[in-house]
Every structure is written in structure tokens, then in C-alpha cells.
Design a protein around this motif. Structure first.
Motif, PDB file in Angstrom:
ATOM      1  N   UNK A  44      11.921  70.532  28.171  1.00 55.31           N
ATOM      2  CA  UNK A  44      10.467  70.516  27.935  1.00 55.31           C
ATOM      3  C   UNK A  44      10.133  68.821  27.534  1.00 55.31           C
ATOM      4  N   UNK A  45      10.948  68.409  26.783  1.00 48.04           N
ATOM      5  CA  UNK A  45      10.829  67.085  26.302  1.00 48.04           C
ATOM      6  C   UNK A  45      10.969  65.939  27.663  1.00 48.04           C
ATOM      7  N   UNK A  46      11.942  66.146  28.314  1.00 49.27           N
ATOM      8  CA  UNK A  46      12.370  65.406  29.599  1.00 49.27           C
ATOM      9  C   UNK A  46      11.176  65.659  30.711  1.00 49.27           C
ATOM     10  N   UNK A  47      10.762  66.875  30.846  1.00 48.76           N
ATOM     11  CA  UNK A  47       9.806  67.123  31.698  1.00 48.76           C
ATOM     12  C   UNK A  47       8.429  66.285  31.569  1.00 48.76           C
ATOM     13  N   UNK A  48       8.151  66.478  30.086  1.00 47.52           N
ATOM     14  CA  UNK A  48       6.910  65.462  29.695  1.00 47.52           C
ATOM     15  C   UNK A  48       7.005  63.965  29.997  1.00 47.52           C
ATOM     16  N   UNK A  49       8.351  63.537  29.708  1.00 48.25           N
ATOM     17  CA  UNK A  49       8.581  62.203  29.893  1.00 48.25           C
ATOM     18  C   UNK A  49       8.426  61.650  31.232  1.00 48.25           C
ATOM     19  N   UNK A  50       8.996  62.370  32.100  1.00 54.75           N
ATOM     20  CA  UNK A  50       8.859  61.884  33.542  1.00 54.75           C
ATOM     21  C   UNK A  50       7.338  62.404  34.157  1.00 54.75           C
ATOM     22  N   UNK A  63      12.896  54.887  33.468  1.00 55.96           N
ATOM     23  CA  UNK A  63      13.701  55.057  32.575  1.00 55.96           C
ATOM     24  C   UNK A  63      12.905  55.926  31.339  1.00 55.96           C
ATOM     25  N   UNK A  64      13.715  56.939  30.924  1.00 58.92           N
ATOM     26  CA  UNK A  64      13.216  57.755  29.745  1.00 58.92           C
ATOM     27  C   UNK A  64      14.304  57.998  28.655  1.00 58.92           C
ATOM     28  N   UNK A  65      13.887  58.202  27.581  1.00 58.46           N
ATOM     29  CA  UNK A  65      15.019  58.335  26.446  1.00 58.46           C
ATOM     30  C   UNK A  65      15.968  59.483  26.887  1.00 58.46           C
ATOM     31  N   UNK A  66      17.228  59.570  26.188  1.00 59.56           N
ATOM     32  CA  UNK A  66      18.133  60.607  26.487  1.00 59.56           C
ATOM     33  C   UNK A  66      17.746  61.917  25.810  1.00 59.56           C
ATOM     34  N   UNK A  67      16.875  61.844  24.749  1.00 62.48           N
ATOM     35  CA  UNK A  67      16.538  62.955  23.935  1.00 62.48           C
ATOM     36  C   UNK A  67      17.763  63.477  23.482  1.00 62.48           C
ATOM     37  N   UNK A  68      18.114  64.673  23.834  1.00 66.36           N
ATOM     38  CA  UNK A  68      19.354  65.631  23.318  1.00 66.36           C
ATOM     39  C   UNK A  68      20.847  65.323  23.820  1.00 66.36           C
ATOM     40  N   UNK A  70      24.013  62.796  24.688  1.00 67.71           N
ATOM     41  CA  UNK A  70      24.798  61.653  23.951  1.00 67.71           C
ATOM     42  C   UNK A  70      24.258  60.199  24.539  1.00 67.71           C
ATOM     43  N   UNK A  71      24.024  59.957  25.888  1.00 71.22           N
ATOM     44  CA  UNK A  71      23.311  58.944  26.119  1.00 71.22           C
ATOM     45  C   UNK A  71      21.949  58.475  25.691  1.00 71.22           C
ATOM     46  N   UNK A  72      21.782  57.150  25.300  1.00 67.70           N
ATOM     47  CA  UNK A  72      20.767  56.698  24.811  1.00 67.70           C
ATOM     48  C   UNK A  72      19.486  56.984  25.585  1.00 67.70           C
ATOM     49  N   UNK A  73      19.744  56.603  27.018  1.00 66.74           N
ATOM     50  CA  UNK A  73      18.497  56.502  28.137  1.00 66.74           C
ATOM     51  C   UNK A  73      19.085  57.229  29.353  1.00 66.74           C
TER      52      UNK A  73
END
Length: 300
Positions: A44-50, A63-68, A70-73
Motif C-alpha cells: 500500500x505504501x509503495x503503491x501510494x508513492x508511485x 525515486x521513492x523511499x524503500x519503506x519496509x 533494507x534499502x533506503x530508496x
């Protein structure tokens, strides 16, 4: 100088500054790799970001945050769909990697992990996709740690083979003198037919076999590059029906070693490759690679 490594691992588990998602223009998860990244990050978080970007054009990325993760982005990169080379797909694929590395570095992200972009459902041939990806990484102008994560053993082995070839190519082409190469090319052009010693019957009634009479210049060709002592193993890893026009410098070295070693008891194996023009094609291909490596331009 960039450090390049291939790993057999799920990209969503990579502990790097950023990972690359192989996106479509709508930025919606489609293939297995993309879905795995969305799920690991938090769907859900990644879908909202894109969704905030709307869409993205081929060759570009957002570019989006990595959210859950290990990668930052996460860099969402839109790769080309393979169309047999008719739509400049190779150039677009190279641009995908170059843009992603530039954006990562400029945002303070110094380690990046790529999937093999466009090699899945976008249909890019495996070896071609690897060559473009690894060449872009090796030529990266930034000091970065660059990883490629794949989960298939076949894809991993193909990538390792091509990375080895590219590193060897850098060494081979860096030490190759074009003037010497052209001396051998001109020799092959002027010696298209190898004379043979006819069979003879000795006084004892034995028949001696015929054999080719090689000009001295033939053996000099095989001194042009260092021999590949593992040539059989390397040839077994090549794609089927590999032609000289598609060979790397290291593959040409392997092929020349194979031709040289195939000459047993002067049975004419080398003569056959000279007379059918195969060795000439190998050296002309080597010249093409050398020109690209040293940015040589021929004015005709």
C-alpha cells in the motif's frame, strides 16, 4: 571507479543504499521482481508513492523511499521492450542503467542493486541484456558499489561469464597494438590459399601423408594474444552458433587458441580456417572492438 558484483539473491533482500525496480510506464507492479519489491516494501505504501508520479517514460526513472526494505530508496526504472533491435532498444536499455546510477549518486546513494532490466517479460535476449548492463556498470563514472541480483542459476552463470569476458576485454584491448593487428590482417588478405606438400611414396614403399606448408606469418598470428588455457571450458559456456561479428575480445582469444590447438600433425586445420576466411573475420572483429575501445575513427 565502480565495483561490480553479481549475486544470487532476491533483490528485495539486498542491504544497499538503493535498489532498482523494473517498472512499466504506469509504474504498477507487473512482473515477479516488481511484485516482490512492492510486497517487501509494503504494497500500500509503495503503491501510494508511485501513484503520485502518475507515469514514467521509457529510459527514465522515479525515486521513492524503500519503506519496509533494507534499502533506503527504490529507483523505478522503465526498460524497453525487445523488438529485434528495430526500436533502438539496446541504446534505451543502456540509458536506463546510466540514468539510475546518475540519480543514485547525485542523491548520496553510493551502493545500488539492479535486476536484469528488460530480460524477463520485456523479452530482451539474456546475453545481450547482460552485456549492456555490465558494460554500463563497468563504465560508470561514479565511485559506487554496483550489484546485480538474480535468482536463477542460469542467469547468474551467464552474467558471471560475460563479466569475466568484459574484464578480460579491457586487459586484452588495452595491450593490443593496432599496427601489429593490421599487419596480420594484411597477411591473411594476401595469403588466402595455403600450399600443400603432396603425398610421396618412399623407397621402402611407405606413403608419407601430405601436409600444409605454412608461411612463417601464420604462427605470428597466434602470438598476437596470450593463449586461453581453459578454452574448452569457456567455449562450452558460449551461446549456440556464435559468429565472429558477435564475439568479444576474450572470445576471439579463446577461438584463436582453439584453432591453434586443433592443428594436429600438420593436418590442415589452420589452413581450412584461413582459406574460408574465418581467421580474417576474427581479426577484423578484433579491430572493430579495438576502435571502439580506443575511440579510433577511420576516415574513408
Amino acid at each position: 571507479m565502480a565495483k561490480v558484483k553479481i549475486v544470487l539473491q532476491n533483490i528485495a533482500d539486498m542491504n544497499v543504499d538503493c535498489i532498482v525496480n523494473p517498472a512499466n510506464e504506469a509504474l504498477l507492479p507487473s512482473g515477479g521482481t516488481s511484485k516482490a519489491i512492492f510486497m517487501a516494501a509494503g504494497f500500500e505504501e509503495m503503491s501510494r508513492a508511485v501513484k503520485g508520479f502518475g507515469s514514467c517514460r521509457k529510459g527514465y526513472c522515479v525515486m521513492t523511499p524503500g519503506f519496509g526494505l533494507k534499502a533506503e530508496a527504490v529507483l523505478h526504472v522503465v526498460g524497453p521492450v525487445w523488438n529485434s533491435g528495430r526500436d533502438a532498444e539496446e541504446r534505451w536499455l543502456r540509458v536506463c542503467y546510466e540514468n539510475a546510477m546518475d540519480i543514485a549518486f547525485r542523491n548520496g546513494l553510493f551502493s545500488i542493486c539492479f535486476p536484469l532490466i528488460s530480460a524477463g517479460q520485456n523479452g530482451f535476449p539474456l546475453y545481450k541484456a547482460w552485456e549492456i548492463a555490465l558494460r554500463a556498470a563497468i563504465n560508470c563514472r561514479w565511485d559506487m558499489d554496483i550489484y546485480f541480483a538474480v535468482i536463477g542459476r542460469r542467469e547468474f552463470q551467464a552474467g558471471e561469464e560475460i563479466l569475466r569476458q568484459l574484464r578480460e576485454d579491457e586487459e586484452i584491448l588495452g595491450n593490443l597494438d593496432r599496427k601489429t593487428l593490421w599487419k596480420h590482417i594484411e597477411f591473411l588478405c594476401s595469403n588466402r590459399k595455403i600450399p600443400w606438400k603432396e603425398p610421396e611414396k618412399t623407397e621402402e614403399g611407405c606413403i608419407t601423408l601430405g601436409y600444409p606448408i605454412y608461411p612463417e606469418g601464420v604462427w605470428e598470428i597466434f602470438k598476437l594474444l596470450k593463449p586461453d588455457y581453459d578454452y574448452r571450458e569457456h567455449q562450452n559456456q558460449w551461446p549456440d552458433n556464435l559468429q565472429p561479428t558477435d564475439m568479444s575480445a576474450s572470445q576471439i582469444r579463446t577461438e584463436l587458441t582453439s584453432i591453434h590447438r586443433a592443428e594436429r600433425f600438420c593436418d590442415g586445420a589452420i589452413a581450412g580456417h584461413i582459406e574460408n576466411g574465418y581467421m580474417l573475420k576474427l581479426l577484423l572483429r578484433l579491430d572493430d572492438l579495438l576502435k571502439k575501445h580506443k575511440n579510433i575513427i577511420d576516415y574513408i
